[in-house]
Enzyme design. Structure first.
Site, mmCIF file in Angstrom:
data_model
loop_
_atom_site.group_PDB
_atom_site.id
_atom_site.type_symbol
_atom_site.label_atom_id
_atom_site.label_comp_id
_atom_site.label_asym_id
_atom_site.label_seq_id
_atom_site.Cartn_x
_atom_site.Cartn_y
_atom_site.Cartn_z
ATOM 1 N N ASP A 40 0.788 -1.249 0.000
ATOM 2 C CA ASP A 40 0.000 0.000 0.000
ATOM 3 C C ASP A 40 0.817 1.296 0.000
ATOM 4 O O ASP A 40 0.488 2.229 0.747
ATOM 5 C CB ASP A 40 -0.951 0.005 1.210
ATOM 6 C CG ASP A 40 -1.970 -1.122 1.186
ATOM 7 O OD1 ASP A 40 -1.945 -1.947 0.260
ATOM 8 O OD2 ASP A 40 -2.795 -1.182 2.125
ATOM 9 N N ASP A 78 -4.464 -0.847 -1.748
ATOM 10 C CA ASP A 78 -5.765 -0.726 -1.091
ATOM 11 C C ASP A 78 -6.714 -0.156 -2.153
ATOM 12 O O ASP A 78 -6.376 0.831 -2.812
ATOM 13 C CB ASP A 78 -5.604 0.239 0.098
ATOM 14 C CG ASP A 78 -6.575 -0.061 1.229
ATOM 15 O OD1 ASP A 78 -6.958 -1.244 1.413
ATOM 16 O OD2 ASP A 78 -6.946 0.894 1.941
ATOM 17 N N HIS A 80 -10.707 0.458 -2.684
ATOM 18 C CA HIS A 80 -12.078 0.392 -2.174
ATOM 19 C C HIS A 80 -13.126 0.940 -3.134
ATOM 20 O O HIS A 80 -12.865 1.877 -3.888
ATOM 21 C CB HIS A 80 -12.185 1.191 -0.879
ATOM 22 C CG HIS A 80 -11.312 0.666 0.224
ATOM 23 N ND1 HIS A 80 -11.290 -0.652 0.602
ATOM 24 C CD2 HIS A 80 -10.423 1.296 1.038
ATOM 25 C CE1 HIS A 80 -10.432 -0.812 1.594
ATOM 26 N NE2 HIS A 80 -9.879 0.350 1.874
ATOM 27 N N HIS A 84 -17.482 2.322 0.846
ATOM 28 C CA HIS A 84 -16.974 1.054 1.392
ATOM 29 C C HIS A 84 -17.286 0.913 2.887
ATOM 30 O O HIS A 84 -17.321 1.908 3.614
ATOM 31 C CB HIS A 84 -15.455 0.985 1.158
ATOM 32 C CG HIS A 84 -14.864 -0.347 1.449
ATOM 33 N ND1 HIS A 84 -14.194 -0.635 2.607
ATOM 34 C CD2 HIS A 84 -14.876 -1.489 0.714
ATOM 35 C CE1 HIS A 84 -13.806 -1.919 2.569
ATOM 36 N NE2 HIS A 84 -14.191 -2.439 1.441
ATOM 37 N N HIS A 113 -10.991 6.626 1.685
ATOM 38 C CA HIS A 113 -9.620 6.589 1.181
ATOM 39 C C HIS A 113 -9.467 5.541 0.075
ATOM 40 O O HIS A 113 -10.230 4.572 0.024
ATOM 41 C CB HIS A 113 -8.627 6.283 2.323
ATOM 42 C CG HIS A 113 -8.788 4.913 2.903
ATOM 43 N ND1 HIS A 113 -9.775 4.589 3.803
ATOM 44 C CD2 HIS A 113 -8.105 3.762 2.687
ATOM 45 C CE1 HIS A 113 -9.686 3.314 4.123
ATOM 46 N NE2 HIS A 113 -8.680 2.774 3.452
ATOM 47 N N LYS A 138 -6.713 -5.039 -2.723
ATOM 48 C CA LYS A 138 -7.439 -5.544 -1.553
ATOM 49 C C LYS A 138 -8.478 -4.552 -1.062
ATOM 50 O O LYS A 138 -8.347 -3.352 -1.261
ATOM 51 C CB LYS A 138 -6.479 -5.955 -0.443
ATOM 52 C CG LYS A 138 -5.354 -5.030 -0.196
ATOM 53 C CD LYS A 138 -4.305 -5.670 0.706
ATOM 54 C CE LYS A 138 -3.442 -4.595 1.308
ATOM 55 N NZ LYS A 138 -4.165 -3.664 2.162
ATOM 56 N N CYS A 183 -1.836 -2.935 7.814
ATOM 57 C CA CYS A 183 -1.699 -3.812 6.639
ATOM 58 C C CYS A 183 -0.377 -4.569 6.600
ATOM 59 O O CYS A 183 -0.336 -5.715 6.156
ATOM 60 C CB CYS A 183 -1.936 -2.999 5.377
ATOM 61 S SG CYS A 183 -3.646 -2.385 5.312
HETATM 62 ZN ZN LIG Z 1 -8.423 0.745 3.304
#
Ligand SMILES: [Zn+2]
Length: 237
Positions: A40, A78, A80, A84, A113, A138, A183
């Protein structure tokens, strides 16, 4: 005789020990059965992003340098949906950094984010990993977060990364990126759970440290056999 005396004097003073070593003994050489996982390192997690981690951009040059030591590099992102489940804005009356119970368990709520396809979700512009072979995205299911690169936050949906690494004969992972206590830690812990040897390269990570989460994460990682090292422990070009 005089020359011999000088040599002895030099040895006694330790002068010969000061010569630079021909090779750096004791450094880790990752090799073909190891992978660098870069977690990330995205605009959202550095200054100017929607969920900045203090000093987040400082990991970029460290990771760029480290990558030269690895034959296998995997990047995570990351990623989304709008609205989310991990966003505070998706839960009426909830504020960012509070915690709620979702159907799979406790979930920390974050500011919106890393929304799919936005500039905020792009990898950091200075991240230079031309040899990276895989990008794992993810948290792309609206109802499930995913801190770990191996398993989503419901603790049952695999991302496929363990299978990918195993199919390629990889036994050891070195985890870097953002953030150490979320993470990165979850990725390292799940790597252990999946049977990999796991290192976290501390100076190639930065933390959020929410209510003592950083110390807790290191403790948990140590208990599960995750090894904590520094980038200088690895032999780079
Ligand atoms: Zn996130």
């Amino acid at each position: 005789m005089q020359r011999r005396t000088l040599l002895h004097a030099g040895a006694a003073l330790g002068l010969f020990a000061m010569a630079p070593p021909l090779f750096a003994a004791g450094k880790l050489k990752p090799g073909a059965r190891a992978a660098l996982i870069v977690v990330d390192v995205q605009n959202c997690f550095v200054d100017g992003g929607t969920l900045p981690v203090k000093g987040g951009a400082e990991v970029v040059p460290v990771i760029n340098k480290l990558s030269s030591a690895f034959e296998n590099v995997v990047v995570t992102q990351d990623w989304h949906t709008p609205g989310h489940a991990s966003f505070a804005s998706a839960h009426a009356g909830q504020k960012a950094f509070s915690s709620v119970k979702l159907n799979y368990g406790d979930q920390v709520l974050w500011p919106d984010h890393c929304v799919q396809g936005t500039e905020d979700a792009a990898l950091h512009k200075d991240l230079s990993l031309p040899t990276a072979q895989l990008i794992i995205r993810k948290g792309f299911r609206k109802g499930i977060d995913s801190y770990s690169a191996f398993e989503e936050a419901d603790r049952k949906t695999p991302t496929g990364l363990a299978g990918y690494l195993k199919a390629r004969g990889i036994q050891t992972v070195y985890v870097t990126g953002l953030a150490t206590d979320f993470c990165v830690a979850w990725t390292a812990l799940d790597a252990r759970k999946a049977g990999f040897e796991a290192y976290v390269i501390e100076d190639a990570t930065r933390a959020i440290d929410l209510n003592g989460s950083l110390a807790a994460a290191w403790k948990q990682m140590a208990a599960k056999g995750v090894k904590r090292i520094q980038s200088t422990d690895i032999q780079t070009a």
